[in-house]
Scaffold this active site. Structure first.
Site, mmCIF file in Angstrom:
data_model
loop_
_atom_site.group_PDB
_atom_site.id
_atom_site.type_symbol
_atom_site.label_atom_id
_atom_site.label_comp_id
_atom_site.label_asym_id
_atom_site.label_seq_id
_atom_site.Cartn_x
_atom_site.Cartn_y
_atom_site.Cartn_z
ATOM 1 N N SER A 32 -38.006 -80.841 -63.010
ATOM 2 C CA SER A 32 -36.870 -80.841 -63.940
ATOM 3 C C SER A 32 -36.488 -82.260 -64.374
ATOM 4 O O SER A 32 -35.315 -82.659 -64.295
ATOM 5 C CB SER A 32 -35.663 -80.101 -63.329
ATOM 6 N N ASP A 61 -30.373 -77.780 -55.768
ATOM 7 C CA ASP A 61 -30.385 -76.651 -56.714
ATOM 8 C C ASP A 61 -29.952 -75.356 -56.026
ATOM 9 O O ASP A 61 -30.158 -75.192 -54.823
ATOM 10 C CB ASP A 61 -31.805 -76.514 -57.295
ATOM 11 N N GLY A 95 -25.365 -72.029 -58.431
ATOM 12 C CA GLY A 95 -24.977 -70.870 -59.246
ATOM 13 C C GLY A 95 -25.421 -69.572 -58.586
ATOM 14 O O GLY A 95 -24.654 -68.606 -58.508
ATOM 15 N N GLU A 130 -30.197 -82.865 -69.225
ATOM 16 C CA GLU A 130 -30.262 -81.541 -69.861
ATOM 17 C C GLU A 130 -29.083 -80.656 -69.460
ATOM 18 O O GLU A 130 -28.841 -79.620 -70.093
ATOM 19 C CB GLU A 130 -31.575 -80.835 -69.482
ATOM 20 N N ASN A 131 -28.377 -81.036 -68.393
ATOM 21 C CA ASN A 131 -27.279 -80.172 -67.921
ATOM 22 C C ASN A 131 -26.085 -80.132 -68.885
ATOM 23 O O ASN A 131 -25.216 -79.268 -68.764
ATOM 24 C CB ASN A 131 -26.810 -80.577 -66.519
HETATM 25 C C1 IPE Z 1 -32.022 -79.811 -61.863
HETATM 26 O O1 IPE Z 1 -31.570 -78.512 -61.694
HETATM 27 C C2 IPE Z 1 -30.864 -80.745 -62.030
HETATM 28 C C3 IPE Z 1 -30.007 -80.928 -60.862
HETATM 29 C C4 IPE Z 1 -30.189 -80.408 -59.670
HETATM 30 C C5 IPE Z 1 -28.870 -81.775 -61.074
HETATM 31 P P1 IPE Z 1 -31.468 -77.476 -62.920
HETATM 32 O O2 IPE Z 1 -30.929 -76.218 -62.332
HETATM 33 O O3 IPE Z 1 -30.717 -78.087 -64.040
HETATM 34 O O4 IPE Z 1 -32.996 -77.337 -63.342
HETATM 35 P P2 IPE Z 1 -33.752 -76.166 -64.109
HETATM 36 O O5 IPE Z 1 -32.992 -75.896 -65.371
HETATM 37 O O6 IPE Z 1 -33.747 -74.969 -63.206
HETATM 38 O O7 IPE Z 1 -35.129 -76.698 -64.318
HETATM 39 C C1 IPE Z 2 -27.490 -77.158 -59.009
HETATM 40 O O1 IPE Z 2 -27.198 -75.814 -58.988
HETATM 41 C C2 IPE Z 2 -26.336 -78.000 -59.519
HETATM 42 C C3 IPE Z 2 -26.569 -78.593 -60.837
HETATM 43 C C4 IPE Z 2 -27.634 -78.494 -61.563
HETATM 44 C C5 IPE Z 2 -25.469 -79.396 -61.388
HETATM 45 P P1 IPE Z 2 -27.330 -74.913 -60.290
HETATM 46 O O2 IPE Z 2 -26.031 -74.905 -61.001
HETATM 47 O O3 IPE Z 2 -28.509 -75.308 -61.087
HETATM 48 O O4 IPE Z 2 -27.568 -73.475 -59.622
HETATM 49 P P2 IPE Z 2 -28.576 -72.358 -60.102
HETATM 50 O O5 IPE Z 2 -29.919 -72.993 -60.232
HETATM 51 O O6 IPE Z 2 -28.064 -71.845 -61.411
HETATM 52 O O7 IPE Z 2 -28.539 -71.346 -59.010
HETATM 53 MG MG MG Z 3 -30.440 -74.779 -61.092
#
Ligand code: IPE
Ligand code: IPE
Ligand code: MG
Length: 256
Positions: free
Chosen positions: A206, A30, A33, A77-78
């Site tokens: 998650s 995680d 972003g 959920e992504n």
């Molecule tokens: C969990 O991360 C899913 C993956 C790392 C693939 P998210 O970024 O989607 O989780 P939330 O929304 O913060 O719980």
């Molecule tokens: C994890 O990083 C990758 C996926 C969930 C695919 P994020 O994209 O969730 O990054 P943040 O949590 O928004 O920083």
């Molecule tokens: Mg994330």
């Protein structure tokens, strides 16, 4: 690390490793972003850098003698993310498999994909089947990629499968055990994770491995995934080695 209770059906810590190394590490990767935003870059750039980290961590985990490495790459959920981000992530996955599968295979790594396969694009399904099939007989580390994975959906699908067998008279409800459920999860045949590690400072699952995490050790580290590296994995393994897993029993010293 002391193994204090070898209750039937529970994982035996360190089995297959050197005792202090988790047999199975599962990582919630995680923070891509946030890593990008902190640099004024688009979120996709964080994902692109995250794939480089995946390569390094797969290599290091195998070197350390980890038997199973599960990476949470895309949750059920992504799909709710902006379409442009979803399609970038799918593109990264396709490129990762196309570019890296042969290298993984040459290193003796076995690939398993967990997650729902319903409604996936035909080319992605074919790619998953090819990756699993091609590496099936490898004897090195198993790399488990969690894609379109959601633990509640996994448990629902297992419940449906059990219900179908009961309704058809193939299964007596009195014979349903934990193993009956284990065998119908996406993770069938994969031991429960000894260590679940999440980067980026968030402290939640998650919807990851809810059933399998019953006795896992948890470690939440502040590093954003693109900043994670071999040394950070070594530190996590060192942290795991200090834990005393009791599985509901008593500490090993107290038992004497
Ligand atoms: C969990 O991360 C899913 C993956 C790392 C693939 P998210 O970024 O989607 O989780 P939330 O929304 O913060 O719980
Ligand atoms: C994890 O990083 C990758 C996926 C969930 C695919 P994020 O994209 O969730 O990054 P943040 O949590 O928004 O920083
Ligand atoms: Mg994330």
């Amino acid at each position: 690390m002391t193994v204090t209770a070898k209750l039937s059906g529970l994982p035996i810590a360190g089995q297959g490793g050197d005792g202090d190394v988790p047999r199975h590490i599962a990582i919630i990767m995680d923070g891509n972003g946030r890593w990008a935003r902190a640099r004024g870059l688009p979120r996709t750039e964080g994902h692109r850098r995250g794939v480089d980290v995946v390569r390094r961590i797969v290599g290091r985990a195998a070197e350390r003698g980890v038997s199973f490495l599960t990476l949470y790459s895309f949750s059920s959920e992504n799909w709710s993310r902006p379409a442009s981000e979803v399609s970038y992530l799918l593109g990264l996955l396709r490129r990762f498999v196309q570019k890296d599968l042969q290298t993984l295979h040459e290193r003796g790594i076995r690939v398993r994909i967990i997650g729902s396969r319903e409604n996936l694009a035909a080319d992605i399904l074919a790619m998953f089947e090819d990756a699993e099939e091609r590496t099936r007989d490898n004897t090195g580390m198993t790399l488990v990629v969690a894609f379109n994975y959601g633990a509640r959906c996994e448990i629902v699908e297992a419940a449906q499968s059990i219900a179908r067998d009961v309704a058809a008279g193939r299964l007596d409800p009195a014979q349903i055990t934990e193993t009956t459920v284990d065998d119908r999860l996406y993770t069938s045949g994969i031991p429960n994770p000894d260590l679940i590690l999440r980067t980026s400072g968030e402290q939640r699952l998650s919807n990851f491995l809810l059933w399998q995490a019953a006795y896992s050790e948890f470690l939440f580290v502040p590093d954003l995934w693109p900043d994670f590296d071999e040394a950070a994995l070594d530190r996590a393994i060192g942290e795991y080695a200090k834990r005393d897993r009791r599985f509901g029993g008593v500490a090993s010293q107290a038992a004497q």
